[in-house]
Design an enzyme around this catalytic site. Structure first.
Site, PDB file in Angstrom:
ATOM      1  N   ALA A  15      20.974   6.963 -54.235  1.00  0.00           N
ATOM      2  CA  ALA A  15      22.153   6.235 -54.707  1.00  0.00           C
ATOM      3  C   ALA A  15      22.360   6.460 -56.192  1.00  0.00           C
ATOM      4  O   ALA A  15      23.493   6.671 -56.653  1.00  0.00           O
ATOM      5  CB  ALA A  15      22.006   4.749 -54.414  1.00  0.00           C
ATOM      6  N   TYR A  58      20.201  -8.765 -51.828  1.00  0.00           N
ATOM      7  CA  TYR A  58      21.305  -8.204 -51.051  1.00  0.00           C
ATOM      8  C   TYR A  58      22.302  -9.290 -50.669  1.00  0.00           C
ATOM      9  O   TYR A  58      23.516  -9.075 -50.674  1.00  0.00           O
ATOM     10  CB  TYR A  58      20.768  -7.530 -49.786  1.00  0.00           C
ATOM     11  CG  TYR A  58      19.748  -6.443 -50.031  1.00  0.00           C
ATOM     12  CD1 TYR A  58      19.728  -5.706 -51.217  1.00  0.00           C
ATOM     13  CD2 TYR A  58      18.784  -6.137 -49.068  1.00  0.00           C
ATOM     14  CE1 TYR A  58      18.798  -4.715 -51.436  1.00  0.00           C
ATOM     15  CE2 TYR A  58      17.848  -5.143 -49.271  1.00  0.00           C
ATOM     16  CZ  TYR A  58      17.849  -4.431 -50.453  1.00  0.00           C
ATOM     17  OH  TYR A  58      16.922  -3.461 -50.652  1.00  0.00           O
ATOM     18  N   LEU A  74      19.850   1.981 -47.720  1.00  0.00           N
ATOM     19  CA  LEU A  74      18.540   1.429 -47.377  1.00  0.00           C
ATOM     20  C   LEU A  74      17.791   2.341 -46.405  1.00  0.00           C
ATOM     21  O   LEU A  74      18.379   3.251 -45.811  1.00  0.00           O
ATOM     22  CB  LEU A  74      18.728   0.034 -46.754  1.00  0.00           C
ATOM     23  CG  LEU A  74      19.408  -1.011 -47.644  1.00  0.00           C
ATOM     24  CD1 LEU A  74      19.658  -2.289 -46.858  1.00  0.00           C
ATOM     25  CD2 LEU A  74      18.565  -1.293 -48.887  1.00  0.00           C
ATOM     26  N   HIS A  79      19.578  -0.046 -41.390  1.00  0.00           N
ATOM     27  CA  HIS A  79      21.008   0.251 -41.483  1.00  0.00           C
ATOM     28  C   HIS A  79      21.865  -0.640 -40.591  1.00  0.00           C
ATOM     29  O   HIS A  79      22.886  -1.178 -41.028  1.00  0.00           O
ATOM     30  CB  HIS A  79      21.261   1.721 -41.142  1.00  0.00           C
ATOM     31  CG  HIS A  79      20.806   2.650 -42.216  1.00  0.00           C
ATOM     32  ND1 HIS A  79      20.820   4.028 -42.064  1.00  0.00           N
ATOM     33  CD2 HIS A  79      20.319   2.422 -43.466  1.00  0.00           C
ATOM     34  CE1 HIS A  79      20.367   4.591 -43.174  1.00  0.00           C
ATOM     35  NE2 HIS A  79      20.055   3.640 -44.030  1.00  0.00           N
ATOM     36  N   LYS A  97      23.562   7.876 -43.544  1.00  0.00           N
ATOM     37  CA  LYS A  97      23.159   8.379 -42.242  1.00  0.00           C
ATOM     38  C   LYS A  97      21.625   8.385 -42.153  1.00  0.00           C
ATOM     39  O   LYS A  97      20.947   8.450 -43.175  1.00  0.00           O
ATOM     40  CB  LYS A  97      23.752   9.764 -41.984  1.00  0.00           C
ATOM     41  CG  LYS A  97      23.366  10.831 -43.038  1.00  0.00           C
ATOM     42  CD  LYS A  97      21.974  11.372 -42.834  1.00  0.00           C
ATOM     43  CE  LYS A  97      21.460  12.107 -44.013  1.00  0.00           C
ATOM     44  NZ  LYS A  97      19.993  12.250 -43.971  1.00  0.00           N
ATOM     45  N   ARG A 165      10.722   9.081 -45.461  1.00  0.00           N
ATOM     46  CA  ARG A 165      11.083  10.092 -44.458  1.00  0.00           C
ATOM     47  C   ARG A 165       9.885  10.483 -43.595  1.00  0.00           C
ATOM     48  O   ARG A 165      10.051  11.112 -42.554  1.00  0.00           O
ATOM     49  CB  ARG A 165      11.668  11.321 -45.148  1.00  0.00           C
ATOM     50  CG  ARG A 165      13.004  11.059 -45.825  1.00  0.00           C
ATOM     51  CD  ARG A 165      13.411  12.180 -46.756  1.00  0.00           C
ATOM     52  NE  ARG A 165      14.652  11.888 -47.452  1.00  0.00           N
ATOM     53  CZ  ARG A 165      14.741  11.127 -48.540  1.00  0.00           C
ATOM     54  NH1 ARG A 165      13.627  10.594 -49.053  1.00  0.00           N
ATOM     55  NH2 ARG A 165      15.909  10.901 -49.110  1.00  0.00           N
ATOM     56  N   ASP A 177      16.582  12.558 -40.329  1.00  0.00           N
ATOM     57  CA  ASP A 177      16.963  12.864 -41.699  1.00  0.00           C
ATOM     58  C   ASP A 177      17.944  14.030 -41.790  1.00  0.00           C
ATOM     59  O   ASP A 177      19.007  13.913 -42.410  1.00  0.00           O
ATOM     60  CB  ASP A 177      15.708  13.171 -42.525  1.00  0.00           C
ATOM     61  CG  ASP A 177      16.012  13.330 -44.000  1.00  0.00           C
ATOM     62  OD1 ASP A 177      16.913  12.628 -44.502  1.00  0.00           O
ATOM     63  OD2 ASP A 177      15.356  14.152 -44.657  1.00  0.00           O
TER      64      ASP A 177
END
Length: 322
Positions: A15, A58, A74, A79, A97, A165, A177
């Site tokens: 981000a 949040y 996030l 998500h 995504k 990941r 990913d």
């Protein structure tokens, strides 16, 4: 309303490096709020947005009446829940995504979108890049003749077990990913859906898939792909027809991995190269989102489209288990 006031839910590196600067740079957008409990992380965002409001939770950002739209970067497993919470808080949502980890995960999100009447999409930025749209147009125009095969490669090396990941509980893995790109790009360019995944050789390490070799059938053409988080960096799409070949040299991380280029070969002596050196698809994505919210413009990547990509990934996992 003449522009969208954006909040970012979480101070992720992605981000900070890509999406928040894109919101800040996009026409019709204002990067106005960030949710993070880390003052140090917030400073990285204030470097380019000094007037940024920072919330320490949040929930506080979702309660901010000066935020119209929320970008959610996030970890994957969060998500769906936070997308629904943001919609229910009256915010339009652009979620990183993969929005869901299986196709069924999209159903409650679609229901929340329809119930609230707000706009919601998965952040699949490549559909906004002119390289991808040009490839789709060339195929429709018959530049390749009849499409016979699509081959996609996307890989990079990441064996850091502390990285999300590589964490199964956070929805990690190569297919979540980057398999999203290998599957979604083929569907977007061709407008076709897979009929069958005939082979999926999937390697797992520490509970996540790290490499997948895939073969599939789209009816009129076949499909092959390799996605890996344990191989040297490479990305390419090749569309092979009976009259020509189209190569996309940098289809996924344009401007970062390399320059985005299209190579169209229609004979041994006819190769046309188109280059896209100065395009930021993250900025284009934010601007397209804003036009859809403010003007009702058509958006190239609906939740239903993204659900179709996840359905293909579900098929790959099922073929791998078989």
């Amino acid at each position: 309303m003449t522009h969208l006031r954006w909040g970012v839910l979480g101070a992720s590196n992605f981000a900070r490096q890509h999406m928040a600067p894109a919101i800040h740079a996009a026409r019709g957008a204002e990067f106005s709020a960030l949710a993070t409990s880390s003052a140090a992380k917030a400073e990285g965002f204030r470097d380019f947005a000094p007037g940024l409001r920072v919330h320490d939770s949040y929930e506080a950002l979702l309660a901010d009446v000066q935020v119209d739209a929320v970008y959610i970067p996030l970890p994957n497993h969060l998500h769906v829940a936070w997308t629904i919470k943001a919609l229910e808080a009256g915010k339009h949502v652009l979620c990183e995504k993969p929005l869901g980890l299986k196709a069924a995960d999209f159903e409650p999100v679609i229901a929340a979108r329809d119930r609230t009447g707000l706009f919601c999409a998965e952040a699949f930025m490549i559909t906004h890049h002119p390289q991808m749209r040009r490839a789709r147009d060339l195929l429709k125009e018959g530049a390749l003749g009849n499409l016979r095969h699509v081959n996609v490669t996307f890989s990079y090396y990441n064996d850091d077990l502390g990285n999300i990941r590589n964490q199964p509980d956070a929805g990690g893995g190569a297919l979540p990913d980057i398999g999203v790109y290998a599957c979604g790009a083929a569907r977007f360019i061709t407008g076709a859906e897979p009929r069958e995944i005939s082979y999926a050789g999937i390697e797992f390490q520490h509970g996540v898939d790290t490499t997948a070799r895939i073969a599939g059938d789209f009816g009129d053409f076949t499909y092959g792909a390799i996605v890996s988080t344990r191989m040297a960096p490479r990305q390419e799409i090749v569309l092979h027809g009976d009259k020509g070949i189209l190569r996309l040299s940098c289809p996924f991380n344009a401007g970062v991995f390399n320059q985005a280029e299209l190579h169209l070969e229609t004979s041994a002596s006819s190769i046309t190269v188109e280059r896209f050196p100065a395009v930021n698809h993250y900025v284009l994505q934010v601007e397209a989102f804003g036009r859809s919210v403010l003007e009702g413009a058509e958006y190239p990547c609906s939740l239903e489209f993204s659900q179709g990509t996840q359905r293909m990934i579900d098929m790959i996992y099922a073929a791998g288990r078989a």
